[in-house]
Scaffold this active site. Structure first.
Site, PDB file in Angstrom:
ATOM      1  N   HIS A   1      19.863  85.144  84.177  1.00 17.77           N
ATOM      2  CA  HIS A   1      18.919  86.269  84.131  1.00 17.77           C
ATOM      3  C   HIS A   1      18.992  86.992  85.468  1.00 17.77           C
ATOM      4  CE1 HIS A   1      15.324  88.446  82.668  1.00 17.77           C
ATOM      5  NE2 HIS A   1      15.086  88.580  83.966  1.00 17.77           N
ATOM      6  N   CYS A   2      19.345  88.257  85.432  1.00  7.30           N
ATOM      7  CA  CYS A   2      19.521  89.041  86.656  1.00  7.30           C
ATOM      8  C   CYS A   2      18.260  89.860  86.920  1.00  7.30           C
ATOM      9  CB  CYS A   2      20.732  89.965  86.527  1.00  7.30           C
ATOM     10  SG  CYS A   2      21.032  90.940  88.018  1.00  7.30           S
ATOM     11  N   PRO A   3      17.529  89.590  88.018  1.00  2.26           N
ATOM     12  CA  PRO A   3      16.333  90.392  88.300  1.00  2.26           C
ATOM     13  C   PRO A   3      16.659  91.835  88.648  1.00  2.26           C
ATOM     14  CG  PRO A   3      16.818  88.904  90.126  1.00  2.26           C
ATOM     15  CD  PRO A   3      17.754  88.536  89.018  1.00  2.26           C
TER      16      PRO A   3
ATOM     17  N   ASN B   1      16.689  93.444  85.427  1.00  2.56           N
ATOM     18  CA  ASN B   1      15.516  93.168  84.582  1.00  2.56           C
ATOM     19  C   ASN B   1      15.968  92.842  83.164  1.00  2.56           C
ATOM     20  OD1 ASN B   1      12.765  92.854  84.030  1.00  2.56           O
ATOM     21  ND2 ASN B   1      12.557  94.974  83.343  1.00  2.56           N
TER      22      ASN B   1
END
Length: 403
Positions: A202-204, A207
């Site tokens: 999951h890449c912040p 998002n």
């Protein structure tokens, strides 16, 4: 039997002192307890406890086992359970500030573009030869288009999710949180709270999860952003040195006016290009506009150089994973599986590794030579191979891989 006879003798006869006081002798009570222990001793009864004690033991054992997932529980599961509140807090903050990270990428990239167009481009138009200027304009705008396109697609494209309705698609397990069949290479994301097909992480900064449908967009964005930062850092190096020394000169002049003794002549004076003046030459007027432009150049060079190093390391790591035909999550699971099979005297082989060249073809969606240009070097919204639910051993044979 000896202890039984002795206990009865002591109980009936007892010592004279205890019989006169009409109470039991303490020695009789001790022998009674020892007799009860011998009666309950497993060695004297075929190593079996009473039924009521066996029931209590089984119940306590069941309670102990109910605290874990299954019999395969190890130290990793225990640590995961202990750190679950911390992980939940991180997931909550990442979910809440996802849009903030996206806007940070947009704002920082826009600020670099403003410095490039307002400060660097006018200087390039005045000083660069025509051929060199055309190359800079073509490469810079091509790189910018690739960055914007792939970032937009990586943010807006759903990574892919397993179907929640009943189907005949083969699966390898059932998600404990979604309670739906989970195909091969699918994992549950605690931030998105959904299962993701071929989940990488999951890449912040997006998002969004990086999965089957947007993995290529994410990697291409990292590649072209790294190339763009390297390009800005190299092309703006001379202007950065000039701006840094101009600010240093202005600062020293201000200190001299204030009567503060000045020592040293700046660490970068020796790095100035030929023709640049030093502190012995009278400084020209330094306006507020020039100061802001020099600070903008320094800001651009420091930011792009830092991002080029950090993002370049991340991009290299993902390129290595793609060459091996695995994701970030599969890297850990494959390492554990390799160690487990090594202890058993066997060799583990990744079923999704088709060879370095074929791994890149599958990842980039290259089916013919022209696709290296139309699908890799130019913006392309083509879909990846497969649906992410079943995996073929491409391109050797077209039979589903047994997982």
């Amino acid at each position: 039997m000896y202890f039984t006879r002795f206990f009865i003798h002591k109980k009936v006869i007892g010592c004279s002192k205890c019989r006169m006081r009409r109470r039991w002798c303490p020695g009789s009570l001790v022998h009674l307890l020892r007799w009860m222990l011998l009666r309950l001793c497993p060695r004297r009864r075929g190593c079996q406890l009473p039924l009521w004690m066996l029931k209590i033991q089984a119940y306590l054992k069941l309670l102990l086992h109910s605290l874990f997932y299954n019999s395969l529980t190890d130290s990793n599961v225990v640590f995961d359970s202990l750190f679950e509140p911390l992980l939940w807090t991180v997931d909550y903050l990442t979910r809440s500030f996802g849009l903030v990270f996206v806007w940070m990428v947009v704002v920082l990239t826009t600020s670099i573009l403003l410095v490039a167009y307002i400060v660097l481009l006018p200087n390039a138009l005045r000083t660069y030869p025509t051929a060199w200027l055309v190359w800079h304009l073509c490469y810079g705008h091509w790189n910018l288009v690739m960055i914007v396109f792939h970032y937009y697609k990586a943010v807006k494209t759903a990574p892919g999710h397993p179907p929640s309705e009943k189907n005949d698609i083969p699966f390898v397990s059932v998600c404990k949180k979604c309670v739906i069949p989970k195909p091969a290479r699918a994992h549950h994301c605690g931030i998105c709270n959904r299962c993701i097909l071929k989940m990488d992480h999951h890449c912040p900064w997006l998002n969004n999860c990086v999965g089957h449908l947007n993995h290529r967009y994410f990697f291409s964005f990292c590649v072209f952003m790294t190339l763009g930062c390297i390009y800005c850092s190299l092309s703006g190096r001379i202007r950065f040195l000039a701006a840094y020394n101009a600010l240093e000169r202005f600062k020293h002049l201000e200190m001299e006016k204030a009567g503060v003794p000045v020592t040293g002549m700046g660490p970068l004076i020796g790095l100035l290009p030929t023709g640049q003046t030093d502190y012995a030459t009278p400084a020209p007027p330094y306006s507020f506009k020039e100061k802001i432009m020099d600070k903008g150049i320094i800001y651009m060079w420091v930011l792009t150089s830092t991002v080029a190093v950090v993002l370049g390391i991340l991009t290299t790591w993902h390129a290595l994973l793609i060459s091996r035909g695995e994701t970030s999550i599969e890297r850990h699971t494959n390492s554990k599986e390799k160690s487990r099979m090594k202890r058993m005297g066997q060799v583990y082989k990744n079923p999704f590794n088709y060879g370095k060249l074929h791994n890149w073809k599958v990842f980039l969606g290259v089916e013919k030579r022209s696709h290296w240009v139309t699908r890799v070097l130019l913006p392309s919204a083509h879909l990846p191979f497969g649906d992410g639910l079943t995996w073929d051993s491409y391109p050797i044979k077209k039979e589903p891989i047994l997982v």
